[in-house]
Design a protein around this motif. Structure first.
Motif, mmCIF file in Angstrom:
data_model
loop_
_atom_site.group_PDB
_atom_site.id
_atom_site.type_symbol
_atom_site.label_atom_id
_atom_site.label_comp_id
_atom_site.label_asym_id
_atom_site.label_seq_id
_atom_site.Cartn_x
_atom_site.Cartn_y
_atom_site.Cartn_z
ATOM 1 N N UNK A 31 74.067 -67.576 -36.290
ATOM 2 C CA UNK A 31 74.673 -67.226 -37.587
ATOM 3 C C UNK A 31 74.622 -65.726 -37.841
ATOM 4 N N UNK A 32 73.507 -65.094 -37.512
ATOM 5 C CA UNK A 32 73.396 -63.648 -37.683
ATOM 6 C C UNK A 32 74.428 -62.916 -36.821
ATOM 7 N N UNK A 33 74.558 -63.330 -35.564
ATOM 8 C CA UNK A 33 75.506 -62.672 -34.670
ATOM 9 C C UNK A 33 76.941 -62.834 -35.151
ATOM 10 N N UNK A 38 80.244 -56.930 -36.139
ATOM 11 C CA UNK A 38 80.426 -55.510 -35.909
ATOM 12 C C UNK A 38 79.175 -54.867 -35.301
ATOM 13 N N UNK A 39 78.018 -55.510 -35.469
ATOM 14 C CA UNK A 39 76.793 -55.037 -34.822
ATOM 15 C C UNK A 39 76.553 -55.742 -33.496
ATOM 16 N N UNK A 40 76.848 -57.035 -33.476
ATOM 17 C CA UNK A 40 76.536 -57.822 -32.287
ATOM 18 C C UNK A 40 77.509 -57.587 -31.150
ATOM 19 N N UNK A 41 78.779 -57.319 -31.454
ATOM 20 C CA UNK A 41 79.760 -57.107 -30.385
ATOM 21 C C UNK A 41 79.416 -55.892 -29.522
ATOM 22 N N UNK A 45 78.441 -56.124 -25.512
ATOM 23 C CA UNK A 45 79.164 -55.304 -24.525
ATOM 24 C C UNK A 45 78.186 -54.425 -23.755
ATOM 25 N N UNK A 46 77.236 -53.810 -24.450
ATOM 26 C CA UNK A 46 76.250 -52.954 -23.783
ATOM 27 C C UNK A 46 75.404 -53.749 -22.794
ATOM 28 N N UNK A 47 74.984 -54.953 -23.183
ATOM 29 C CA UNK A 47 74.174 -55.783 -22.293
ATOM 30 C C UNK A 47 74.981 -56.180 -21.054
#
Length: 160
Positions: A31-33, A38-41, A45-47
């Motif tokens: 749910x948080x993601x 806008x924070x999780x994407x 991508x970085x991971x």
């Protein structure tokens, strides 16, 4: 039934509680993601980029069976990156010992030829660093034994 196989009511209750807790935590994370896409994407991508960049760092990963094929066809120069004590305790046939901390100083001992350079360390985690050093020195066709000498031992392959 032996005593070691008895499961108490407490154990069952604890396992049930733990599964509910894990389920709730994972749903909260999902749910948080979603709510903060806008924070999780960028994080996702970085991971993914980090995992992709590390997948080929230092050279292509090969299995012990592939190393055997290369060795049998005399197409590989095997470099063991472990310390001399570990190397003396057991190493792959025809491998040359150049410890990781000496790889840049002793890279001139690795003669460039048609053979692939196969790097072997204890667990396959320090070989990519050595591969990057050798690439900077101008060596190409570098391969890394996936899982290192530990995987070799797990597969019950011979050491000398």
């Amino acid at each position: 039934m032996p005593n070691k196989y008895k499961i108490s009511f407490f154990h069952l209750f604890f396992l049930l509680f733990l599964s509910i807790l894990i389920d709730n935590v994972s749903m909260e994370l999902v749910n948080f993601l979603i709510e903060h896409y806008y924070l999780s994407l960028p994080l996702i991508i970085a991971v993914v980029l980090f995992l992709i960049s590390n997948a080929n760092k230092g050279g292509k990963k090969i299995s012990p069976q592939t190393l055997i094929s290369l060795s049998n066809s005399d197409s590989a120069l095997i470099i063991d990156l472990r310390d001399s004590e570990s190397f003396s305790a057991g190493h792959i046939t025809a491998s040359k010992n150049i410890p990781l901390n000496e790889i840049s100083r002793r890279s001139n001992e690795i003669i460039s030829s048609e053979k692939s350079i196969v790097l072997v360390c204890e667990m396959g985690s320090s070989s990519p660093n050595a591969g990057e050093i050798l690439k900077k020195e101008g060596h190409n066709n570098i391969l890394i034994l996936k899982g290192g000498i530990n995987q070799w031992k797990i597969d019950n392959l011979p050491l000398v």
